[in-house]
Design a protein around this motif. Structure first.
Motif, PDB file in Angstrom:
ATOM      1  N   THR A 252       0.839  -1.207   0.000  1.00  0.00           N
ATOM      2  CA  THR A 252       0.000   0.000   0.000  1.00  0.00           C
ATOM      3  C   THR A 252       0.866   1.246   0.000  1.00  0.00           C
ATOM      4  O   THR A 252       0.619   2.203  -0.744  1.00  0.00           O
ATOM      5  CB  THR A 252      -0.945   0.009   1.218  1.00  0.00           C
ATOM      6  OG1 THR A 252      -1.818  -1.119   1.145  1.00  0.00           O
ATOM      7  CG2 THR A 252      -1.758   1.288   1.265  1.00  0.00           C
ATOM      8  N   ASP A 253       1.907   1.239   0.832  1.00  0.00           N
ATOM      9  CA  ASP A 253       2.807   2.390   0.873  1.00  0.00           C
ATOM     10  C   ASP A 253       3.535   2.572  -0.459  1.00  0.00           C
ATOM     11  O   ASP A 253       3.730   3.704  -0.921  1.00  0.00           O
ATOM     12  CB  ASP A 253       3.823   2.221   2.001  1.00  0.00           C
ATOM     13  CG  ASP A 253       4.700   3.450   2.158  1.00  0.00           C
ATOM     14  OD1 ASP A 253       4.152   4.524   2.467  1.00  0.00           O
ATOM     15  OD2 ASP A 253       5.925   3.351   1.948  1.00  0.00           O
ATOM     16  N   VAL A 256       0.639   4.219  -2.833  1.00  0.00           N
ATOM     17  CA  VAL A 256       0.179   5.585  -2.591  1.00  0.00           C
ATOM     18  C   VAL A 256       1.295   6.536  -2.165  1.00  0.00           C
ATOM     19  O   VAL A 256       1.143   7.755  -2.241  1.00  0.00           O
ATOM     20  CB  VAL A 256      -0.958   5.618  -1.549  1.00  0.00           C
ATOM     21  CG1 VAL A 256      -2.157   4.834  -2.033  1.00  0.00           C
ATOM     22  CG2 VAL A 256      -0.491   5.099  -0.199  1.00  0.00           C
ATOM     23  N   ARG A 289      -7.217  -1.247   0.855  1.00  0.00           N
ATOM     24  CA  ARG A 289      -6.489  -0.191   1.563  1.00  0.00           C
ATOM     25  C   ARG A 289      -6.172   0.983   0.628  1.00  0.00           C
ATOM     26  O   ARG A 289      -6.314   2.150   1.024  1.00  0.00           O
ATOM     27  CB  ARG A 289      -5.195  -0.750   2.155  1.00  0.00           C
ATOM     28  CG  ARG A 289      -5.380  -1.572   3.416  1.00  0.00           C
ATOM     29  CD  ARG A 289      -5.483  -0.678   4.662  1.00  0.00           C
ATOM     30  NE  ARG A 289      -4.282   0.118   4.783  1.00  0.00           N
ATOM     31  CZ  ARG A 289      -3.133  -0.324   5.303  1.00  0.00           C
ATOM     32  NH1 ARG A 289      -3.048  -1.583   5.732  1.00  0.00           N
ATOM     33  NH2 ARG A 289      -2.075   0.457   5.387  1.00  0.00           N
ATOM     34  N   GLU A 292      -9.260   3.014   0.009  1.00  0.00           N
ATOM     35  CA  GLU A 292      -9.573   3.837   1.177  1.00  0.00           C
ATOM     36  C   GLU A 292      -8.689   5.065   1.230  1.00  0.00           C
ATOM     37  O   GLU A 292      -9.169   6.177   1.475  1.00  0.00           O
ATOM     38  CB  GLU A 292      -9.397   3.010   2.450  1.00  0.00           C
ATOM     39  CG  GLU A 292     -10.438   1.919   2.658  1.00  0.00           C
ATOM     40  CD  GLU A 292     -10.135   1.057   3.871  1.00  0.00           C
ATOM     41  OE1 GLU A 292      -9.046   1.249   4.478  1.00  0.00           O
ATOM     42  OE2 GLU A 292     -10.956   0.185   4.195  1.00  0.00           O
ATOM     43  N   GLU A 293      -7.383   4.872   1.000  1.00  0.00           N
ATOM     44  CA  GLU A 293      -6.461   6.002   1.115  1.00  0.00           C
ATOM     45  C   GLU A 293      -6.640   6.992  -0.030  1.00  0.00           C
ATOM     46  O   GLU A 293      -6.364   8.201   0.135  1.00  0.00           O
ATOM     47  CB  GLU A 293      -5.019   5.489   1.171  1.00  0.00           C
ATOM     48  CG  GLU A 293      -4.747   4.650   2.414  1.00  0.00           C
ATOM     49  CD  GLU A 293      -3.298   4.677   2.829  1.00  0.00           C
ATOM     50  OE1 GLU A 293      -2.569   5.620   2.439  1.00  0.00           O
ATOM     51  OE2 GLU A 293      -2.884   3.769   3.577  1.00  0.00           O
ATOM     52  N   ARG A 294      -7.076   6.491  -1.186  1.00  0.00           N
ATOM     53  CA  ARG A 294      -7.341   7.417  -2.295  1.00  0.00           C
ATOM     54  C   ARG A 294      -8.674   8.139  -2.130  1.00  0.00           C
ATOM     55  O   ARG A 294      -8.967   9.089  -2.854  1.00  0.00           O
ATOM     56  CB  ARG A 294      -7.327   6.643  -3.617  1.00  0.00           C
ATOM     57  CG  ARG A 294      -5.921   6.249  -4.080  1.00  0.00           C
ATOM     58  CD  ARG A 294      -5.984   5.410  -5.334  1.00  0.00           C
ATOM     59  NE  ARG A 294      -4.644   5.198  -5.899  1.00  0.00           N
ATOM     60  CZ  ARG A 294      -4.374   4.432  -6.948  1.00  0.00           C
ATOM     61  NH1 ARG A 294      -5.371   3.779  -7.546  1.00  0.00           N
ATOM     62  NH2 ARG A 294      -3.141   4.309  -7.395  1.00  0.00           N
TER      63      ARG A 294
END
Length: 295
Positions: A252-253, A256, A289, A292-294
């Protein structure tokens, strides 16, 4: 550099050992819903089957997964014939082929197989010429001409045209080659073993600057990542070597925070177990994930 906002994709890196159940492994990747299967190209390796023959067999025995060389050894694959082979595979597979391309490595082995030994400058010059030749051969036009230092076309007739807009992904890391990726390629295909996460900002920056200078958007370029490691049930033992939760956090890191959008698994340990954990546990968790972060 950060999140380029591109859709996520996930794939499997297949080592073409002749003694392994290669087609069974590819069919498992297909059934598990992975997007891509990539095959490394080292024709001089006696234990390996030929990459293009294997890719053709994979395409013929799977239903939906896309195939690509990860990456082609250009000095042993003349680009005009390579372009025809890639387009033919795309047509026969219903638009399921892409092209990963490299400038060459292991020059002693390449020379032993009759290929040219090139300096770093010559290798990148030849790679740039090859991208031009491949695009021309994919055009479907007649009477193609190109007069390069390494490759030439003298009235060649192109065909067949690929079934879809095939992409060229460059597996490169030097400044000139990264600029070429930003200027002329559809994707950049490094491996985490040498393009480590801490190096990604500087490498992306070279691609992005070249893309902008060429009138392109940096987000036009796909960012693929060959990732090596093991999904375990125990505690973390380092980057991409730990439980599903760790893999979810780190991929994920990378998506994003570090601009990568396509992850090709090169697993350690039992291949079937690793692929299943990746496809069934890691991939859906990362997709959720990142969404969600976007926001």
């Amino acid at each position: 550099m950060g999140d380029y906002g591109r859709p996520l994709e996930f794939g499997y890196f297949l080592v073409p050992n002749a003694s392994d159940p290669l087609l069974d492994t590819a069919r498992t990747a297909d059934r598990l819903g992975l997007d891509l299967v990539g095959v490394q190209d080292h024709p001089y390796q006696r234990r390996y089957v030929d990459t293009w023959t294997l890719l053709s067999m994979i395409a013929a025995t799977t239903e939906r997964i896309r195939v690509f060389p990860d990456v082609v050894s250009l000095p042993l694959r003349p680009p005009a014939v390579l372009a025809k082979a890639a387009a033919s595979l795309d047509v026969l597979s219903g638009g399921r082929a892409e092209l990963g391309l490299g400038a060459g490595a292991f020059w002693d082995a390449i020379e032993a197989y009759g290929g040219p030994r090139r300096s770093p400058k010559e290798a990148i010059d030849a790679l740039e010429e090859a991208v031009t030749v491949i695009r021309k051969v994919w055009s479907g036009e007649r009477g193609l001409r190109f007069d390069g230092e390494h490759y030439r076309l003298k009235g060649a007739h192109a065909g067949p045209v690929p079934a879809h807009r095939m992409e060229i992904w460059l597996g490169v890391g030097g400044p000139r080659a990264l600029a070429l990726a930003g200027r002329a390629a559809d994707g950049w295909l490094p491996s985490a073993t040498w393009a480590t996460p801490d190096r990604l900002p500087e490498l992306h920056a070279r691609i992005d600057a070249a893309a902008t200078d060429a009138g392109r958007k940096p987000s036009d370029i796909r960012r693929l990542y060959n990732v090596n490691g093991a999904i375990t049930v125990g505690p973390s033992e380092g980057f991409l070597n730990g439980p599903v939760e760790q893999w979810t956090d780190e991929l994920t890191d990378l998506a994003v925070g570090s601009g990568m959008d396509t992850f090709i698994l090169w697993p350690e340990g039992d291949q079937d177990t690793q692929m299943r954990r990746f496809a069934e546990e890691v991939v859906p968790a990362v997709r959720e994930r990142v969404a969600e972060e976007r926001g």
